[in-house]
Design an enzyme around this catalytic site. Structure first.
Site, PDB file in Angstrom:
ATOM      1  N   LYS A 213      43.518  55.604 -63.684  1.00 34.84           N
ATOM      2  CA  LYS A 213      42.889  55.041 -62.477  1.00 34.84           C
ATOM      3  C   LYS A 213      41.721  54.165 -62.898  1.00 34.84           C
ATOM      4  O   LYS A 213      41.111  54.357 -63.956  1.00 34.84           O
ATOM      5  CB  LYS A 213      42.416  56.128 -61.518  1.00 34.84           C
ATOM      6  CG  LYS A 213      41.329  57.082 -62.056  1.00 34.84           C
ATOM      7  CD  LYS A 213      39.905  56.606 -61.893  1.00 34.84           C
ATOM      8  CE  LYS A 213      38.891  57.571 -62.503  1.00 34.84           C
ATOM      9  NZ  LYS A 213      37.566  57.017 -62.736  1.00 34.84           N
TER      10      LYS A 213
ATOM     11  N   ALA B 243      40.187  58.568 -66.207  1.00 36.28           N
ATOM     12  CA  ALA B 243      40.763  59.859 -65.799  1.00 36.28           C
ATOM     13  C   ALA B 243      41.989  60.254 -66.617  1.00 36.28           C
ATOM     14  O   ALA B 243      42.955  60.799 -66.084  1.00 36.28           O
ATOM     15  CB  ALA B 243      41.089  59.855 -64.304  1.00 36.28           C
ATOM     16  N   GLY B 244      41.939  60.001 -67.918  1.00 38.74           N
ATOM     17  CA  GLY B 244      43.075  60.336 -68.786  1.00 38.74           C
ATOM     18  C   GLY B 244      43.332  61.835 -68.860  1.00 38.74           C
ATOM     19  O   GLY B 244      44.477  62.283 -68.748  1.00 38.74           O
TER      20      GLY B 244
ATOM     21  N   ALA C 136      44.756  62.915 -65.649  1.00 39.91           N
ATOM     22  CA  ALA C 136      46.154  62.479 -65.536  1.00 39.91           C
ATOM     23  C   ALA C 136      47.066  63.488 -66.238  1.00 39.91           C
ATOM     24  O   ALA C 136      48.113  63.869 -65.703  1.00 39.91           O
ATOM     25  CB  ALA C 136      46.330  61.090 -66.152  1.00 39.91           C
TER      26      ALA C 136
ATOM     27  N   ASP D 272      39.132  64.367 -60.431  1.00 39.15           N
ATOM     28  CA  ASP D 272      40.068  63.234 -60.433  1.00 39.15           C
ATOM     29  C   ASP D 272      41.536  63.658 -60.476  1.00 39.15           C
ATOM     30  O   ASP D 272      42.423  62.805 -60.420  1.00 39.15           O
ATOM     31  CB  ASP D 272      39.805  62.333 -61.655  1.00 39.15           C
ATOM     32  CG  ASP D 272      38.482  61.596 -61.545  1.00 39.15           C
ATOM     33  OD1 ASP D 272      38.003  61.410 -60.411  1.00 39.15           O
ATOM     34  OD2 ASP D 272      37.940  61.214 -62.596  1.00 39.15           O
TER      35      ASP D 272
HETATM   36  O1  C5P Z   1      35.393  66.759 -62.403  1.00 38.06           O
HETATM   37  P1  C5P Z   1      35.147  66.638 -63.868  1.00 38.06           P
HETATM   38  O2  C5P Z   1      35.278  67.945 -64.576  1.00 38.06           O
HETATM   39  O3  C5P Z   1      35.894  65.536 -64.520  1.00 38.06           O
HETATM   40  O4  C5P Z   1      33.599  66.221 -64.015  1.00 38.06           O
HETATM   41  C1  C5P Z   1      32.917  66.279 -65.248  1.00 38.06           C
HETATM   42  C2  C5P Z   1      31.417  66.356 -65.028  1.00 38.06           C
HETATM   43  O5  C5P Z   1      30.949  65.122 -64.456  1.00 38.06           O
HETATM   44  C3  C5P Z   1      30.959  67.419 -64.059  1.00 38.06           C
HETATM   45  O6  C5P Z   1      30.790  68.665 -64.698  1.00 38.06           O
HETATM   46  C4  C5P Z   1      29.616  66.853 -63.573  1.00 38.06           C
HETATM   47  O7  C5P Z   1      28.605  67.043 -64.539  1.00 38.06           O
HETATM   48  C5  C5P Z   1      29.916  65.351 -63.534  1.00 38.06           C
HETATM   49  N1  C5P Z   1      30.349  64.950 -62.180  1.00 38.06           N
HETATM   50  C6  C5P Z   1      29.404  64.882 -61.166  1.00 38.06           C
HETATM   51  N2  C5P Z   1      29.807  64.528 -59.905  1.00 38.06           N
HETATM   52  C7  C5P Z   1      31.105  64.236 -59.636  1.00 38.06           C
HETATM   53  C8  C5P Z   1      32.072  64.272 -60.665  1.00 38.06           C
HETATM   54  C9  C5P Z   1      31.658  64.642 -61.933  1.00 38.06           C
HETATM   55  O8  C5P Z   1      28.215  65.137 -61.386  1.00 38.06           O
HETATM   56  N3  C5P Z   1      31.454  63.915 -58.393  1.00 38.06           N
END
Ligand code: C5P
Length: 309
Positions: free
Chosen positions: A19, A111-112, A115, A147
């Site tokens: 994405k 977002a690999g 994905a 994601d």
């Molecule tokens: O959702 P994901 O695990 O990919 O997110 C990684 C980190 O990015 C989260 O632990 C957070 O620190 C930060 N993040 C955030 N707000 C979001 C998405 C991600 O602060 N909406």
């Protein structure tokens, strides 16, 4: 009469897109995550997830591709966790051997990892013959990462909440992009931390009416005018060469450049497919072999089953 398939022989293959974020507005923090208003677009750069039956209830992961050495093959891999979560929730002792052919850059802002988790959820649901509808798969995906639901949905979508609450966006036609994917990844939590330092009290994020209008316009210049990412300054603080990369857009003939997610991938929007060929060549000449450049288009569908030979 059809012959019964020996589960040990069964192979399921799923293709999942990367994405980019056409817009990313970052708001205040809630439960450790920032509230977002974003527009995702799935583009034609894919990881393929192959799932084979294992009898012993175990999950194994093999990753192939140029950056395979950058991802773990255990619980640190989001795909491994996706298989584990699905098995736990559906209460079985099925095993799976996953092979991931990676083209989406690791820690690239595309977002690999998500994905691969989305592809694994779909592949295992089919392999294990689970009775789950797409909504249930997306809910499980949201537990793995913000994601992941979009990796399943694809297309162009508005994401709110953590980016995991999706609504399809009306778009017309195909957008053409050239991606510049810097060799070294950026840590998403680090970029968000820097954002907080720069802007401790951000306003409530929203997707503007201008952006919605531009999405449904057939004119690429309308979309170019509204591309925006609130994480740009934070990412450029951590990686100053990104500012130079973003500034290259007019010189290489692109309409506009935007950082994808938390970077470091930069997406250059171009007028059409022919322009993409020119911009690709010029970017490669500017950037040399350190930065991989790819022509892609979007929107494309989310995770989907491939025919197995
Ligand atoms: O959702 P994901 O695990 O990919 O997110 C990684 C980190 O990015 C989260 O632990 C957070 O620190 C930060 N993040 C955030 N707000 C979001 C998405 C991600 O602060 N909406």
């Amino acid at each position: 009469m059809t012959e019964a398939v020996d589960p040990a022989e069964e192979v399921v293959r799923v293709r999942v897109p990367a994405k980019i974020n056409l817009a990313l507005r970052v708001g205040p923090v809630e439960d450790g995550y920032h509230r977002l208003a974003t527009v995702f677009q799935a583009v034609s750069l894919y990881d393929d997830v192959t799932a084979r039956w294992q009898r012993d209830g175990e999950t194994t992961v093999i990753t192939r591709g140029r950056e395979a050495h950058l991802v773990g093959n255990d619980h640190t891999n989001l795909a491994w966790r996706a298989a584990d979560l699905l098995r736990q929730r559906c209460g079985g002792d099925w095993g799976v051997a996953l092979t991931i052919d990676k083209s989406i850059p690791v820690a690239g802002g595309m977002a690999g990892g998500s994905a691969d988790a989305a592809g694994t959820l779909l592949a295992c649901a089919v392999l294990w013959d689970l009775d789950l509808d797409p909504g249930e798969l997306r809910e499980l995906g949201a537990e793995l990462g913000a994601d992941v639901p979009f990796g399943l949905a694809g297309g162009t979508a508005i994401g709110t909440g953590r980016g995991d609450v999706l609504a399809p966006a009306l778009t017309r036609g195909t957008s053409h992009w050239v991606l510049a994917m810097a060799g070294r990844g950026l840590s998403t939590p680090e970029v968000f931390r820097r954002f907080d330092e720069r802007q401790p009290e951000p306003p409530e994020p929203e997707v503007s009416p201008e952006l919605m209008a531009a999405l449904s316009s057939r004119r690429p210049a309308d979309l170019a005018a509204v591309l925006h990412n609130d994480l740009t300054d934070a990412a450029c603080d951590l990686r100053p060469e990104l500012a130079e990369l973003l500034d290259l857009a007019p010189r290489v003939g692109a309409l506009r450049a935007v950082l994808s997610g938390s970077g470091p991938t930069v997406a250059f929007l171009v007028a059409d497919e022919a322009a993409a060929v020119d911009v690709h060549l010029r970017l490669k000449a500017e950037l040399g072999s350190e930065v991989e450049c790819r022509r892609v288009h979007g929107p494309v569908p989310g995770a989907r089953l491939l025919q197995t030979p």
